[in-house]
Write an enzyme that holds these catalytic residues in place. Structure first.
Site, PDB file in Angstrom:
ATOM      1  N   HIS A   1      40.907  43.449  46.272  1.00  0.00           N
ATOM      2  CA  HIS A   1      41.468  43.224  47.594  1.00  0.00           C
ATOM      3  C   HIS A   1      40.343  43.273  48.601  1.00  0.00           C
ATOM      4  CE1 HIS A   1      44.906  44.438  45.165  1.00  0.00           C
ATOM      5  NE2 HIS A   1      45.607  43.654  45.951  1.00  0.00           N
TER       6      HIS A   1
ATOM      7  N   LYS B   1      47.867  30.396  49.348  1.00  0.00           N
ATOM      8  CA  LYS B   1      46.973  30.768  48.246  1.00  0.00           C
ATOM      9  C   LYS B   1      46.407  29.543  47.560  1.00  0.00           C
ATOM     10  CE  LYS B   1      50.952  31.062  45.205  1.00  0.00           C
ATOM     11  NZ  LYS B   1      51.392  31.480  43.901  1.00  0.00           N
TER      12      LYS B   1
ATOM     13  N   CYS C   1      48.093  46.380  44.929  1.00  0.00           N
ATOM     14  CA  CYS C   1      47.889  46.198  46.370  1.00  0.00           C
ATOM     15  C   CYS C   1      48.154  47.440  47.219  1.00  0.00           C
ATOM     16  CB  CYS C   1      48.746  45.046  46.890  1.00  0.00           C
ATOM     17  SG  CYS C   1      48.791  43.649  45.793  1.00  0.00           S
TER      18      CYS C   1
ATOM     19  N   ASP D   1      41.372  42.526  39.345  1.00  0.00           N
ATOM     20  CA  ASP D   1      41.993  42.444  40.662  1.00  0.00           C
ATOM     21  C   ASP D   1      41.058  43.000  41.738  1.00  0.00           C
ATOM     22  OD1 ASP D   1      44.017  41.988  42.439  1.00  0.00           O
ATOM     23  OD2 ASP D   1      45.230  43.699  41.840  1.00  0.00           O
TER      24      ASP D   1
ATOM     25  N   GLN E   1      44.485  43.212  35.415  1.00  0.00           N
ATOM     26  CA  GLN E   1      43.921  42.079  36.144  1.00  0.00           C
ATOM     27  C   GLN E   1      42.528  42.471  36.597  1.00  0.00           C
ATOM     28  OE1 GLN E   1      47.830  40.277  38.410  1.00  0.00           O
ATOM     29  NE2 GLN E   1      46.485  41.690  39.450  1.00  0.00           N
TER      30      GLN E   1
ATOM     31  N   ARG F   1      55.127  45.480  34.232  1.00  0.00           N
ATOM     32  CA  ARG F   1      56.218  44.752  34.873  1.00  0.00           C
ATOM     33  C   ARG F   1      57.301  44.529  33.850  1.00  0.00           C
ATOM     34  NH1 ARG F   1      52.525  40.324  38.149  1.00  0.00           N
ATOM     35  NH2 ARG F   1      51.477  41.902  39.391  1.00  0.00           N
TER      36      ARG F   1
ATOM     37  N   HIS G   1      43.913  38.896  48.467  1.00  0.00           N
ATOM     38  CA  HIS G   1      44.061  39.287  47.055  1.00  0.00           C
ATOM     39  C   HIS G   1      43.314  38.233  46.256  1.00  0.00           C
ATOM     40  CE1 HIS G   1      47.933  41.473  47.996  1.00  0.00           C
ATOM     41  NE2 HIS G   1      47.991  40.556  48.922  1.00  0.00           N
TER      42      HIS G   1
END
Length: 618
Positions: free
Chosen positions: A367, A447, A316, A365, A363, A345, A493
């Site tokens: 945005h 979400k 992000c 991912d 991911q 992580r 996201h």
RNA sequence: GCCAACGUAGCUCAGAGGUAGAGCAGCUGUUUCGUAAACAGCAGGUCACAGGUUCAAUUCCUGUCGUUGGCUCCA
């Protein structure tokens, strides 16, 4: 089966576990509709049967507690609810239970069941209840915490009584076939700061046939375990040198690449732009994003040249920097930046699980920077894309959860009102089922999560779409509105597969490793009957490869039968047997993974057929 | 992180206080075979790691690491 829900926020995998069918002290039976859970066939799940199972499992828990107290008179008993496929009970005992203990508990339970003692319930006053259970501290705590006007009931089967709002079998004899499964630690009231109790899990069914069928389902699920199949199929492995971090072998990498390629095809269709961002950032970035304060424990930090850096645990902030690198007009919005960056992580020991929860992953991912008015359209478009992809991948059992504002949150109530309304409007308009979960949202926004079960029925969060009001504030993101004023965009996201590694794990368990052909590491394997057919077989492979098909030839000196068996084990979609007849006619004898024998086919026809199947992701 | 169990060959496992075994996979040879396992031989292990007890430890004890099942957590 036990059901876990694991949620993957766009920036992180999350796991929440809740017993799907639990009774609190008041005995309220709380259940959630799980249209997807891999359970017993729906035909037998009549409500009468569900009711019987609920009552007998709840009763089995009582009978088990009685047995434990007989063996451990000092034991403190906590709670013992039925679950979706059985029951458990939590105890505080001087020492953990051993397998021998379980055997003794088991036989004591059988005696009680044989004695066929009737269940009955009585209502007590608060004081009487406190007195009745004054040597059971957990029961006292439960009674004390009950609302003043709550009716307090005690259920007994003659030889044993327990604080419980009931719904029990008529008598212990009604408890059908049961089996004690395992012992596990569990915190009192699910609170990490409270006592660690010993939990015994059991399963119970109305008869032995159902019990055996259940145990068989568990065994089948274990055969589909992605960790086992990952090894057997040479997809990936783990090594203590990099705990909870998969090594993907060539075949596993093919699958990851194909999944990513598919997602990137969809990006074109749905208007995303792909970006590439750094892996390691100075901690200034993590301080600005807030991760330094809240999540440093889970980040890999390092000092280089006396400056502190952190490996990114999510994409992000980098996305925010990309946006902030230019000024933006409302005319440009929404901007959709996709970033398949590698994330790290530091997950606490004990929480990792195969590919499902790892310490390094990617991911799919993205945005989206949008105006408030664009939220609904963007979420809608995302769900459409997700539906398209999950249909292609054969995921039918999806549960949607709308997670609403938590107590600790940022942003104004008005923003939350709008954001939550946008998400629920999209869901309502879609006409699909979803559960609204109060307080489960991220601190920065509500979400929608998409859960899919694994082979054992444990749910994992794959897709997610989340609104974020915090990031634009922290990075002072703006766009020029129509009236010339500078406005704050909202960040959405979203991840469709979620963690690609986790997605692969679930996919392997769903398919038992027999992946669709476009994802198969080897799409066709040529099986020469004798050595003299190998050169011809190699020619077939060459033709397939030229057409973009992943093919190989099994040139070993095994017999054809053994080669077929091996190829079946590798779940190769097509086996192409070549012998004298095929060589003569320039054909291949096509055998399908499913066992079907398509007979001899001209090579060019087969190539065309496979190419078509792959291209259409059939 | 917490409770517990486990860690022996590439994989799945057996074993015992006196320095290890099977099946599969691998390699070699024989076989050249028609839709789910040909036959024979060979090779392969500091018994996770580090301490301790013992004449002797892979086996018993402790610690560490890892894995598994739960619990908790998951921006």
């Amino acid at each position: 089966m036990r059901v876990r829900r694991q949620s993957l926020q766009p920036d992180r995998p999350t796991l929440r576990r809740s017993a799907p069918a639990t009774a609190d002290i008041a005995g309220r039976y709380q259940t959630r509709s799980h249209p997807m859970s891999a359970q017993q066939p729906g035909a037998e799940a009549s409500s009468d049967l569900d009711d019987l199972r609920y009552r007998m499992r709840h009763s089995a828990a009582h009978v088990m507690a009685e047995a434990v107290i007989k063996l451990f008179p000092e034991a403190q008993i906590a709670i013992g609810p039925p679950t979706e496929d059985g029951f458990y009970y939590d105890f505080e005992v001087s020492r953990p239970f051993t397998p021998d203990d379980l055997e003794q508990i088991d036989s004591l339970m059988r005696e009680t069941i044989k004695a066929d003692r009737p269940f009955s319930g009585v209502t007590l006053s608060r004081d009487a209840a406190l007195e009745r259970f004054d040597d059971q501290k957990f029961k006292v705590e439960l009674i004390t915490d009950l609302p003043e006007d709550e009716e307090i009931t005690v259920w007994s089967h003659e030889s044993w009584e327990d604080l419980c709002a009931g719904r029990h079998a008529d008598s212990t004899g009604q408890i059908g076939a049961f089996k004690l499964l395992s012992v596990a630690g569990a915190y009192w009231r699910g609170d990490e700061s409270r006592e660690m109790l010993q939990r015994i899990y059991g399963t119970a069914w109305e008869n032995k046939k159902e019990l055996d069928a259940y145990l068989e389902r568990i065994e089948e699920a274990e055969r589909r375990d992605h960790r086992r199949l990952g090894r057997e199929l040479d997809l990936f492995f783990f090594d203590p040198i990099a705990p909870a971090s998969p090594f993907f072998l060539p075949k596993g990498t093919v699958i990851l690449n194909e999944l990513n390629a598919y997602v990137k095809d969809l990006y074109v269709k749905y208007g995303y732009q792909e970006v590439t961002t750094p892996q390691i950032f100075n901690t200034d970035l993590w301080k600005q994003s807030g991760h330094y304060d809240n999540y440093i424990e889970n980040m890999y930090m390092m000092n280089v040249d006396e400056r502190e850096y952190g490996v990114k645990p999510m994409n992000c902030p980098a996305a925010a920097m990309l946006y902030a690198a230019n000024t933006h007009s409302y005319r440009e919005l929404p901007i959709r930046y996709a970033d398949h960056g590698r994330l790290h992580r530091y997950e606490r020991s004990g929480v990792t699980h195969g590919l499902m929860r790892v310490r390094t992953f990617t991911q799919d991912d993205a945005h989206i920077f949008a105006t408030l008015d664009q939220i609904a359209g963007e979420v809608n478009s995302f769900i459409e894309m997700l539906d398209e992809a999950y249909a292609v991948l054969g995921f039918g059992e999806i549960r949607l959860a709308l997670s609403l504002r938590p107590e600790k949150r940022v942003g104004t109530d008005e923003m939350w009102d709008r954001a939550e309304a946008a998400l629920s409007e999209v869901l309502e308009a879609s006409g699909r089922q979803y559960g609204a979960e109060e307080g489960e949202g991220a601190f920065y926004g509500p979400k929608i999560d998409f859960f899919v079960p694994d082979a054992l029925g444990r749910e994992w969060q794959l897709g997610t779409v989340q609104l974020d009001f915090s990031l634009p504030e922290r990075f002072d993101l703006e766009y020029a509105a129509e009236d010339g004023s500078l406005q704050r965009p909202v960040v959405i996201h979203r991840a469709m597969l979620g963690s690609v590694e986790r997605f692969l794990g679930v996919l392997i368990e769903h398919t038992a490793g027999a992946l669709p052909i476009w994802l198969s590491p080897v799409q066709a394997t040529v099986i020469p009957i004798a050595d003299r057919h190998v050169p011809f077989g190699e020619g077939v492979v060459e033709k397939l490869r030229s057409a973009g098909v992943r093919a190989d030839v099994d040139a070993g000196n095994d017999r054809m039968n053994a080669k077929i068996r091996a190829a079946q084990g590798r779940k190769t979609p097509y086996m192409l047997v070549v012998g004298d007849r095929e060589q003569e006619a320039n054909q291949v004898a096509v055998r399908e993974r499913s066992g079907g024998n398509l007979g001899a086919v001209d090579i060019d026809d087969f190539v065309a057929r496979v190419v078509e199947e792959i291209a259409t992701r059939a």
